[in-house]
Design a protein around this motif. Structure first.
Motif: not given
Length: 568
Positions: A1-5, A33-35, A125-129, A389-392
């Motif tokens: 992904m383009d954002l950290p996770i 650099k990529t996630n 980007d957030l992941y919970i459980n 853009k991609s994150a949106a």
């Protein structure tokens, strides 16, 4: 992904707005650099406490969270997240009502452009459980520290002389009926004008009686300058006027719905006396700002209803944002019939002062000619739009609320694990915004709004923007603290070895003399508002005293160092 996770595991406990104390949880941070979600095992793990934060925002389906880092014994530790300077606690902001997703980042960027500290932001980007929760914004908490609000540490034994005078951090807040009930950690008090203050630093259990009395008396003395027929003479001895101008201009430009009355942070540095007996007074400094999700024309609130055609509740849309917001709060106002908000009357009196009006008009001209120029803002917004853009696309696939009125208690397509939905309130507060059908439309609404507001403020100040910006950035020198620390993988980082954003680059004008203080040195120049260089020379670090050149006298100009704006 383009954002950290960021991955959070609540250890099979429910995490919603009904949970009032921080839950023990684990967090993993993947920032390469990529996630990729499949690489979560490579992420850096930490122990944290977490809870939902906010009032209305806490009841959004995509809420904001507070997190606090702990070691194995439960002791708070400082951790660097996503390349930002270390701290023990952070805000994970969930842009839900703000469908542009840029308002908080943009608002803080604007204040940093004036040369002041404002919380830094990072997207992730957030992941919970194990469930994707959308795009979030990491935001620094406003707190005392070398990388944040740089006031002196105040010890309980500092009860006299200069040591007693700082530092203090407080907010003006809303007047709930239970306001005077003490909190566990923060002192609450009323000033002589009835303004309700929440002392954020020092904490109640570290506050000496002398310190409590000092800050209350200091504010009361300032208020007294405008009472009993007095005209406020001497307010500049109590208030840092330059910070007041910049803070007011930011509130007016961004049109924060609760400007001046909620989340209004101020701080007071310590007085200093040098070896020759010369005293420098630590004055009330306005800012940093906080909470822009209802700014930039995103603050109209609908009556509580599931009917999207409900008329606007006028008690929330209370101010004419076409004119000065600060002129509409003199006696406070009633918020939806149940909360009275009381502004700092001394600030409104300062605003009305003719000398201050001259200074703030000059400051507006400086900012609009450079770091707040239309082209400067466009460059920032263009870069953010490309980046997000991609994150949106991912976010609004997860949260399909574009083109809809959103608010508290909206449904969640993928409900939070381990929570019983019956615990939630059935009361819904719908909040209106632009409600464009696309993210592009929401993002461009912010751009259009700020340009319209700049145009209106230009008109009110009688200013014409030059064709091109004189400068694009202020001088905010940030050391490479990661290189200084060497091993950046440590959870516990000693902040005492780090230097703050450089506060030592500024200039002072005394008559026809200009005194320049810098810790970086380089090419100093005086430039007029159209970009013409009136004077240029090389200066070293430390203090340099120069004569204001004849062609710059009685003329409005901007001081620059290495092509960046210096502040007075």
């Amino acid at each position: 992904m383009d954002l950290p996770i960021i991955f959070i595991d609540t250890k099979q406990q429910c995490l919603d707005h009904n949970v009032t104390e921080k839950l023990p949880a684990t967090i993993k941070v993947l920032d390469g650099k990529t996630n990729n979600v499949a690489d979560s095992s490579k992420a850096t793990p930490y122990e944290i406490g977490i809870k939902v934060r906010g009032e209305h925002a806490a009841k959004f389906s995509k809420p904001t969270y507070s997190i606090e880092f702990h070691d194995s014994t439960g002791k708070d530790i400082n951790v660097s997240l996503l390349g930002l300077p270390p701290s023990d606690d952070w805000v994970l902001h969930g842009p839900y009502i703000d469908k542009s997703m840029v308002r908080n980042s943009f608002g803080h960027w604007l204040f940093r452009q004036t040369g002041h500290y404002s919380p830094r932001t990072k997207y992730f980007d957030l992941y919970i459980n194990g469930l994707y929760r959308g795009v979030y914004v990491l935001i620094e908490r406003i707190k005392r520290g070398k990388y944040r609000v740089n006031v002196s540490k105040l010890k309980e034994t500092d009860i006299e002389g200069d040591n007693l005078t700082g530092g203090y951090i407080w907010t003006i807040d809303r007047n709930h009926t239970d306001y005077l009930i003490p909190t566990k950690t923060e002192l609450k008090f009323e000033t002589s004008d009835g303004v309700r203050v929440l002392l954020r630093y020092p904490k109640r259990d570290k506050l000496a009686k002398e310190q409590e009395e000092y800050i209350q008396n200091y504010l009361n003395e300032l208020e007294a300058l405008f009472k009993d027929g007095k005209n406020g003479s001497g307010y500049e001895n109590y208030v840092d006027v330059a910070s007041a101008a910049d803070y007011i201009l930011l509130e007016e430009l961004t049109q924060i719905r609760d400007a001046y009355v909620v989340n209004f942070f101020m701080y007071k540095p310590k007085d200093k006396t040098d070896d020759q007996g010369n005293k420098t007074t630590g004055k009330i400094t306005l800012g940093p700002p906080w909470n822009f999700y209802l700014a930039f024309n995103n603050g109209t609130v609908k009556k509580s209803s599931n009917d999207e055609k409900t008329e606007t509740d006028s008690t929330f849309g209370f101010r004419d944002t076409g004119n000065w917001l600060i002129e509409q709060i003199y006696n406070g106002y009633t918020h939806s019939g149940f909360n009275t908000y009381m502004p700092a009357k001394w600030l409104i009196e300062i605003w009305k002062d003719s000398v201050f009006q001259i200074e703030i008009q000059k400051r507006w001209a400086e900012l609009r000619s450079g770091v707040w120029h239309t082209k400067t803002m466009d460059a920032y917004l263009d870069s953010m739009k490309t980046y997000l853009k991609s994150a949106a696309e991912r976010n609004f696939k997860r949260w399909p609320n574009l083109g809809k009125i959103s608010g508290t208690q909206d449904g969640d397509p993928e409900p939070m694990k381990y929570c019983d939905s019956s615990r939630n309130s059935t009361f819904r507060m719908a909040m209106a915004g632009n409600n464009a059908d696309t993210w592009d439309g929401e993002f461009e609404h912010v751009r259009i709004t700020v340009k319209e507001r700049m145009k209106k403020m230009d008109e009110l100040f009688g200013f014409t923007e030059p064709a091109n910006p004189v400068v694009f950035e202020p001088i905010i020198h940030e050391p490479d603290w990661q290189a200084e620390m060497g091993d950046t993988s440590k959870a516990h980082i000693e902040a005492s070895n780090l230097s703050r954003l450089s506060p030592t680059n500024y200039f002072v004008v005394n008559g026809n003399r200009i005194e320049v203080q810098t810790d970086i040195g380089g090419t100093f120049a005086i430039v007029d508002l159209n970009g013409a260089v009136l004077y240029k020379t090389r200066i070293k670090t430390g203090v340099t005293t120069l004569a204001v050149p004849t062609n710059a006298r009685n003329k409005h100009w901007i001081a620059t160092l290495n092509g960046k704006m210096m502040n007075r």
